[in-house]
Design a protein around this motif. Structure first.
Motif, PDB file in Angstrom:
ATOM      1  N   ALA A  55      -8.480  -0.607   8.050  1.00 28.41           N
ATOM      2  CA  ALA A  55      -8.010   0.133   6.876  1.00 28.41           C
ATOM      3  C   ALA A  55      -7.959  -0.736   5.622  1.00 28.41           C
ATOM      4  O   ALA A  55      -8.227  -0.245   4.523  1.00 28.41           O
ATOM      5  N   LEU A  56      -7.612  -2.001   5.766  1.00 26.46           N
ATOM      6  CA  LEU A  56      -7.559  -2.889   4.600  1.00 26.46           C
ATOM      7  C   LEU A  56      -8.920  -2.961   3.914  1.00 26.46           C
ATOM      8  O   LEU A  56      -9.032  -2.794   2.696  1.00 26.46           O
ATOM      9  N   ARG A  92     -10.224   0.567   2.536  1.00 23.40           N
ATOM     10  CA  ARG A  92      -9.502   0.998   1.343  1.00 23.40           C
ATOM     11  C   ARG A  92      -9.906   0.183   0.116  1.00 23.40           C
ATOM     12  O   ARG A  92     -10.023   0.724  -0.984  1.00 23.40           O
ATOM     13  N   LYS A 137      -1.393  -1.886  12.273  1.00 19.48           N
ATOM     14  CA  LYS A 137      -1.574  -0.482  12.651  1.00 19.48           C
ATOM     15  C   LYS A 137      -3.052  -0.109  12.772  1.00 19.48           C
ATOM     16  O   LYS A 137      -3.476   0.491  13.752  1.00 19.48           O
ATOM     17  N   ARG A 155       3.792   0.325   2.751  1.00 22.58           N
ATOM     18  CA  ARG A 155       3.493  -0.605   3.840  1.00 22.58           C
ATOM     19  C   ARG A 155       2.947  -1.896   3.254  1.00 22.58           C
ATOM     20  O   ARG A 155       2.228  -1.884   2.254  1.00 22.58           O
ATOM     21  N   TYR A 189       0.863  -1.180   0.000  1.00 22.05           N
ATOM     22  CA  TYR A 189       0.000   0.000   0.000  1.00 22.05           C
ATOM     23  C   TYR A 189       0.897   1.227   0.000  1.00 22.05           C
ATOM     24  O   TYR A 189       1.820   1.333   0.804  1.00 22.05           O
ATOM     25  N   MET A 209      -0.252  -2.846   7.684  1.00 27.19           N
ATOM     26  CA  MET A 209      -1.519  -2.103   7.707  1.00 27.19           C
ATOM     27  C   MET A 209      -2.487  -2.738   8.708  1.00 27.19           C
ATOM     28  O   MET A 209      -3.162  -2.040   9.457  1.00 27.19           O
ATOM     29  N   ARG A 210      -2.543  -4.060   8.708  1.00 30.14           N
ATOM     30  CA  ARG A 210      -3.445  -4.760   9.627  1.00 30.14           C
ATOM     31  C   ARG A 210      -3.029  -4.531  11.077  1.00 30.14           C
ATOM     32  O   ARG A 210      -3.871  -4.362  11.958  1.00 30.14           O
TER      33      ARG A 210
END
Length: 144
Positions: free
Chosen positions: A100-101, A104, A96, A88, A75, A93-94
């Motif tokens: 968001a996954l 997005r 943090k 990232r 990403y 991402m998962r």
């Protein structure tokens, strides 16, 4: 001769649905939800009217990625400054921000217009199994 019917925004009745994302594949779930947010599942779909449903997604942190996408899918974000590119992996991402996954992926499937902005506001994603929208009596929706 048949007439095409166009739905006006005053005639739209939005329903509330809840989807459990546990052990669902990211892309398949995102495509299904994006279609529901736009209202494309209705036979009287009108592209210039926000006629989609309100979707609540729970257990977003338990969504699955197939193959080695957890390490290989990247990403990209850019701050706008020289050298400001941040890359990232899906795993980062998962860790943090788990929702968001999914957000997005769904946002990328909705048009990037003013109407798309309205449709994106009908999505509510939560990482746990609880959500604050019990007053709307959402129906449980199974993903195909």
């Amino acid at each position: 001769m048949r007439q095409t019917t166009f739905v006006k925004h005053q005639e739209v009745k939005q329903k509330w649905f809840v989807i459990d994302a546990e052990s669902k594949i990211l892309g398949r779930l995102a495509a299904f939800v994006a279609s529901r947010l736009r209202g494309k599942h209705y036979p009287h779909f009108t592209p210039n009217v926000d006629m989609g449903d309100k979707i609540i997604i729970i257990n977003a942190e338990k969504i699955l990625l197939t193959a080695k996408k957890e390490e290989q899918k990247l990403y990209y974000n850019h701050s706008g400054y020289p050298g400001g590119l941040r890359v990232r992996t899906a795993r980062e991402m998962r860790a943090k921000k788990p929702i968001a996954l999914l957000e997005r992926a769904i946002y990328g499937m909705i048009p990037h217009t003013k109407l798309g902005d309205k449709q994106r506001k009908n999505l509510y994603v939560y990482s746990g199994s609880e959500h604050p929208h019990l007053g709307q009596n959402p129906e449980k929706l199974e993903v195909k």
